[in-house]
Structure formats: C-alpha cells, structure tokens
Design a protein around this motif. Structure first.
Motif, short mmCIF file in Angstrom:
data_model
loop_
_atom_site.label_atom_id
_atom_site.label_comp_id
_atom_site.label_asym_id
_atom_site.label_seq_id
_atom_site.Cartn_x
_atom_site.Cartn_y
_atom_site.Cartn_z
N THR A 227 59.54 54.89 -8.40
CA THR A 227 60.95 54.70 -8.08
C THR A 227 61.37 53.31 -8.51
O THR A 227 60.70 52.33 -8.18
N VAL A 228 62.45 53.25 -9.27
CA VAL A 228 63.06 51.98 -9.66
C VAL A 228 64.50 51.99 -9.16
O VAL A 228 65.26 52.91 -9.46
N HIS A 229 64.86 50.97 -8.40
CA HIS A 229 66.21 50.87 -7.85
C HIS A 229 67.12 50.18 -8.87
O HIS A 229 66.85 49.05 -9.28
N PHE A 230 68.16 50.87 -9.26
CA PHE A 230 69.15 50.31 -10.18
C PHE A 230 70.26 49.72 -9.32
O PHE A 230 71.03 50.44 -8.69
N LEU A 231 70.32 48.40 -9.27
CA LEU A 231 71.25 47.68 -8.41
C LEU A 231 72.43 47.22 -9.25
O LEU A 231 72.29 46.33 -10.08
N VAL A 232 73.59 47.82 -9.03
CA VAL A 232 74.71 47.62 -9.95
C VAL A 232 75.96 47.18 -9.19
O VAL A 232 76.20 47.56 -8.04
N TRP A 258 73.20 40.62 -3.68
CA TRP A 258 71.98 41.12 -4.31
C TRP A 258 70.82 40.15 -4.10
O TRP A 258 69.68 40.58 -3.90
N ALA A 259 71.09 38.85 -4.16
CA ALA A 259 70.02 37.88 -3.93
C ALA A 259 69.42 38.05 -2.54
O ALA A 259 68.19 37.94 -2.36
N ASP A 260 70.25 38.34 -1.54
CA ASP A 260 69.75 38.58 -0.19
C ASP A 260 69.10 39.95 -0.08
O ASP A 260 68.10 40.13 0.64
N TYR A 261 69.65 40.93 -0.76
CA TYR A 261 69.14 42.30 -0.70
C TYR A 261 67.70 42.38 -1.18
O TYR A 261 66.91 43.18 -0.66
N ILE A 262 67.36 41.59 -2.20
CA ILE A 262 66.00 41.61 -2.75
C ILE A 262 65.14 40.48 -2.19
O ILE A 262 64.01 40.27 -2.65
N LEU A 281 66.32 45.65 0.48
CA LEU A 281 65.29 46.43 -0.20
C LEU A 281 63.92 46.11 0.39
O LEU A 281 63.65 44.96 0.78
N GLU A 282 63.08 47.10 0.47
CA GLU A 282 61.74 46.89 0.99
C GLU A 282 60.96 45.93 0.09
O GLU A 282 61.05 46.02 -1.14
N PRO A 283 60.20 45.01 0.66
CA PRO A 283 59.40 44.09 -0.16
C PRO A 283 58.47 44.86 -1.08
O PRO A 283 57.85 45.85 -0.70
N GLY A 284 58.40 44.42 -2.33
CA GLY A 284 57.55 45.06 -3.32
C GLY A 284 58.20 46.18 -4.08
O GLY A 284 57.64 46.68 -5.06
N ALA A 285 59.39 46.62 -3.66
CA ALA A 285 60.10 47.68 -4.38
C ALA A 285 60.52 47.16 -5.75
O ALA A 285 60.85 45.99 -5.92
#
Length: 413
Positions: A227-232, A258-262, A281-285
């Motif tokens: 799974t790859v999350h496409f953050l747009v 996004w900086a906080d999300y990842i 996002l979960e760590p390591g995703a």
C-alpha cells in the motif's frame, strides 16, 4: 513575504543536467520499463482544466475536439504516468467530467502519442466556490450568490462556483476507496500553533474557516501486495492578499498539514478527517506527496519557506537531483525579468508565471517517502527546438497550462 537564500550559485550550478531529462520525447511508463522491480511513475499536473462557469468543463469535454483538453491529454500520454494528480479540474458530482476526459481524450491517441488508460480514479468535493455564509474578507457582507469575485472572496476557498479548481487522481493501480481520507472540513483554528493572521478575521470567520482551500486527500493505492498512500492537495497561492499575508499564512499551514500527517502519532494526533477519524499516517507507512503546492523553496512569496517543511522532513526521501528540464532553463534566460534575480536553479522550475513578478517558479512537487527508492524523474518542459514545444508555449501564449507536469519514478518494493 519573500525569502532569499545566500547560495546564489544554485541558479546555474545544475543547468548542465537539464538536457539529460525528459523534455519532448514520449516516455514509456515506469511500470512497463521495470515492472519486475515494481517501479511506478507518480506525477502531478496543474492542467488548468478549470472553467469560468459551472458546467462549462462538461460541455468542453463532451466532444473530442477541445484544443486545450487535447493538449492536456497529449502531455499526459507523452509522460505516461502510472499514478497522476490533476489539479484545477473542476469537480462535478458523480464524476461525469472525469469520465468524459478519460473516454474522449486520454483513450484517444493525440497527435501520434499513444492512448493511455487509467482503470481507477478518485475525485471528490472541494472547498473552492463553496459559500461560507460569513463575510470572510470583511468588505461587503456575506456574498452568497455564485459568479463573482466578491463571492469567491467569501467562499471557503476562492472560486466563483462550487467545485471550481477541483482535483482528480487517476491510477493504473487499484484505489482502496473505503480507506480514503479527506480533510475538506478540518478547521484552521484547530491546528495547534497555526499562523492565522492576528486581527484580520472576525471571531465569526475564525470559528468556521476551513484550513484547506480545496481539500487534502489520502488516497491509498494497492500496488501488488503493498500500500502506498498518495497524499494530494493544492494549497492557495501565497499572494492576492494584503500586508496581513492571509493567503501566504494559509498556504504555509496547508503544507504543514502534510508535514504533521507524516510526522508520527504525537505530531499528527490533533488531525481529524471528514469521517471523524483521528490522527495522521501510521509510522512506517509509505507515501508520495504530490500537488501544485504553490510554494518555491527559494523564490516567490511563500511564508517562512513553507515547502521546506516537506523538503527537509525526515520521513521524506528526496532523489539526489530534483525533477528538472532544459526548457525551464531556456525560458528563464529568454524571458528575463524577475527570473534574473531568482536564487533557485531554473532547471527545477515547474511553472511559467508573469516575468515581472513572480517569474517562473518551482511550485509543483512529487515527494516520495522513506521505504521508497527514487529513480528517474523530470519536468515536461520541451525547449523551443523540440516539436513538442507547441504544448508549453513561450509564456505569452498558453496552449495548455502555465504549469508543467512533474514526474518521479519510485521503486516500491
């Protein structure tokens, strides 16, 4: 606010690399070139497929002969991405505009380019042109009738009608639609340490103002077993405001989302999506951030180097060399104006803006995460001697868009 780096040599240091990247030639999709390594081509393109009136995009795409839409389709076919974000594609409920573009334009080879098919797509509502019901700019009361600049200024995101300047994700890989997260309704005031300008917005406006000028989407893609999350997203331009810098500050915090999300569980704990889901996002995703972020790391009017929140982020794995083109170098040299005083290398520019101000900038980004291996990349910006130069123009004429498609290949597994 205009920030400058002391490293003036960056403007020309890597110009020699530009000729080695994709400019005019048709690029084979990464999935076809190196499928056994599962290399995937991600791209972003502000295609300027926005229209001035509601429904006009559907009208234009209902026949196969709209010249601008054909140019957009050909650009996509030349680069041949596997996963693509299109910014400034008017949102139409039910996805009719997307289907028309897929069937009437992308599925038809344009001027010798190969047709391209995306079996999967995602689109959704955005804040642009959605009436807030509040006098956000404090000028003329709450304007609630669509179709004017005054209405746009009081909408949650600037737009003359709901859905203008929308977004769409196209993919060769399945989208886990049930796991998609959207952040259209997240309130700006709910971001801790936000940079909302003091004294500009009324208490009523602060209470309802959404952070995202369009929306932020986490679109999970199933690539094989991974799974790859496409953050747009498509943050507001940091301009068209006053000394309060409300748009520059909003652009900064849209990028910060996004900086906080990842950034790990603690950093993203305050976030909530449109379904009530909490956290980032979960760590390591694994993820790829993409979009017209309207932020150049060195030039333009960004607030506090906004995009460096991502470019310097420990969860992001940048390629050794950013996406580049020879066309950007040529354009900056020939157009002059503000370009002559820029700090950033013109090979990395992704937009052809007014040469008086701000000049051409690097505002479109495709940023892979750790856990993904960056490979080839480029900016689709042919030089004037290339037959495909007709797709980008000279800055005076705009046959397609004032932005260029940016692509980044990544090895997923």
């Amino acid at each position: 606010m205009n920030h400058r780096s002391p490293d003036l040599s960056r403007r020309t240091a890597l110009t020699a690399l530009a000729g080695a990247v994709l400019a005019g030639a048709t690029a084979a999709p990464a999935s076809a070139v190196a499928s056994r390594h599962r290399t995937v081509r991600f791209a972003t393109f502000n295609a300027s497929l926005n229209r001035g009136t509601e429904g006009a995009l559907v009208t234009d795409l209902s026949t196969p002969d709209n010249s601008q839409a054909r140019n957009v389709a050909e650009t996509i076919q030349r680069v041949a991405p596997d996963v693509l974000l299109i910014n400034e594609f008017d949102y139409v409920a039910g996805g009719r505009a997307v289907r028309l573009f897929l069937d009437n334009y992308l599925a038809v080879g344009q001027r010798g380019a190969r047709a391209i098919r995306f079996p999967y797509h995602f689109t959704g509502p955005v804040n642009t042109g959605v009436a807030s019901g509040v006098d956000l700019d404090g000028k003329n009361g709450a304007v609630t009738t669509p179709g004017s600049d005054a209405y746009g200024q009081d909408a949650y995101g600037y737009g003359w009608f709901p859905g203008q300047y929308g977004m769409v994700v196209l993919s060769r890989f399945p989208i886990d639609r049930r796991a998609v997260r959207t952040f259209q309704h997240f309130l700006w005031k709910d971001m801790p340490g936000n940079v909302i300008p003091e004294g500009y917005y009324s208490d009523e406006a602060r209470a309802i103002l959404r952070l995202s000028s369009k929306s932020h989407w986490d679109v999970p893609l199933r690539i094989g077993r991974e799974t790859v999350h496409f953050l747009v997203s498509h943050p507001t331009p940091p301009t068209f405001d006053g000394t309060e810098d409300r748009n520059g500050r909003r652009n900064h915090d849209e990028i910060r989302l996004w900086a906080d999300y990842i950034g790990g569980r603690r950093r993203g704990a305050y976030l909530y999506d449109d379904k009530g889901g909490r956290g980032g996002l979960e760590p390591g995703a694994r993820f790829v951030i993409a979009g017209d972020l309207n932020a150049d790391p060195y030039d333009g009017d960004s607030y506090d180097h906004a995009v460096r929140q991502l470019l310097d982020h420990p969860a992001i794995r940048l390629p050794k060399t950013p996406p580049s083109s020879a066309g950007g170098v040529e354009a900056a040299r020939l157009q002059g104006g503000a370009n002559a005083s820029h700090v950033g290398n013109p090979a990395y520019d992704t937009s052809d803006f007014n040469d008086t101000a701000p000049g051409n900038l690097r505002v479109d980004h495709v940023l892979p995460s750790r856990g993904l291996i960056p490979r080839a990349n480029g900016v689709f910006w042919p030089t004037s001697g290339d037959p495909l130069y007709r797709l980008v123009g000279n800055g005076t004429t705009v046959p397609t868009s004032d932005h260029r498609m940016v692509w980044q290949d990544v090895q997923v597994s």
